[in-house]
Every structure is written in structure tokens, then in C-alpha cells.
Design a protein around this motif. Structure first.
Motif, short mmCIF file in Angstrom:
data_model
loop_
_atom_site.label_atom_id
_atom_site.label_comp_id
_atom_site.label_asym_id
_atom_site.label_seq_id
_atom_site.Cartn_x
_atom_site.Cartn_y
_atom_site.Cartn_z
N SER A 92 12.46 -0.85 8.10
CA SER A 92 11.62 -1.87 8.24
C SER A 92 11.86 -3.17 7.52
O SER A 92 11.15 -4.07 7.44
CB SER A 92 10.24 -1.21 7.99
N THR A 93 12.82 -3.21 6.57
CA THR A 93 13.10 -4.20 5.73
C THR A 93 13.80 -5.40 6.47
O THR A 93 14.66 -5.18 7.04
CB THR A 93 13.76 -3.78 4.45
N PRO A 94 13.42 -6.66 6.53
CA PRO A 94 14.01 -7.58 7.38
C PRO A 94 15.41 -7.72 6.68
O PRO A 94 15.85 -7.63 5.47
CB PRO A 94 13.27 -8.70 6.98
#
Length: 152
Positions: A92-94
């Protein structure tokens, strides 16, 4: 000037230009290499930040079954929940600039410590396309550890 001296001077003309060209090529190669190494180090720090975040989140995953069965005072970490949480956080981390992909390559729970390994593929700005043409991606592997603070 004698004929011999003129012939020797004529053979040497253009030598300084060739030397200057060679030095310019060397300086450009050093600059390109420096930019690539700096970019890879900055990408490594971004991957390490994501791994730290994932390991800290994974260290919060206690075994709910153990907590219900043995009480909260005897809580332990749930390895499956820790692995799932670490994978969720990294996914979920860009992606930062110059990182093309990353994934959790391993999660290990030992006692109250969680170790998360993250592998990323980095594409440096200047030599990235040349490396891609060679078929060898630049990978960065980082390891992050976090302790669960289970209050007793």
C-alpha cells in the motif's frame, strides 16, 4: 626550421585535441557513475523506510488465539498475521521515484522481534535504460527489525 623538425611537428598536430577528448569522456563517465550511485543510495533509503514501517506494523500483530486462551499477559506474536501485515504495508506504500517494484521477501518472528526483508528493483536515472537493455535490473535488499513491546 629544418625539414626534419617540421615533419616531427606535423606528426604531433591534433594530439592535444585527442587528449582533451579522452579526458572529457572520462569526466563524463565519472559524473554519470556518481549520479547513478547517489540515486541508488537514495532509493535504498526509501526502501529502508518502507521496511521500517512494515516491521513496526508487523510487531503489533499478537496472536489473538493465544491471547484468548492464555490471557493477554502471555501474548505472543502471530507469525502469519505479521507476514500479512508487512506485505499489506509494503503493497500500500506508494513507490518512490526510481523504484520500479518492491515486495516483502521474508518475515521472521523470533520471540518478540520481527525481521522484515524487502527487495526492490531500482532504475537509476542515467544508466537505467542501459541496464535494462542488458537485462540486468539493479536490486536493493534491505532488512529491518522491530521489537514488540508486549506489556506484562
Amino acid at each position: 626550421m629544418s625539414r626534419r623538425t617540421k615533419a616531427a611537428v606535423a606528426d604531433e598536430t591534433g594530439g592535444i585535441g585527442l587528449l582533451g577528448l579522452g579526458l572529457s569522456v572520462c569526466v563524463c563517465m565519472l559524473l554519470v557513475g556518481g549520479v547513478s550511485v547517489a540515486s541508488a543510495q537514495m532509493a535504498r533509503l526509501d526502501v529502508l523506510d518502507a521496511a521500517d514501517h512494515a516491521s513496526a506494523a508487523a510487531a503489533d500483530r499478537i496472536s489473538l488465539a493465544g491471547a484468548y486462551a492464555e490471557g493477554v499477559d502471555n501474548a505472543t506474536l502471530d507469525a502469519d498475521a505479521a507476514s500479512a501485515e508487512a506485505a499489506r504495508i509494503v503493497a500500500s506504500t506508494p513507490l518512490p521515484k526510481h523504484v520500479t517494484s518492491w515486495r516483502v521477501s521474508g518475515v521472521e518472528v523470533v520471540g518478540e522481534q520481527v525481521t522484515v526483508r524487502v527487495r526492490a528493483v531500482v532504475r537509476p536515472p542515467v544508466v537505467g535504460s542501459a541496464m535494462a537493455a542488458l537485462g540486468e535490473p539493479m536490486t536493493v535488499d534491505v532488512v529491518s527489525r522491530a521489537d514488540a513491546h508486549l506489556e506484562r
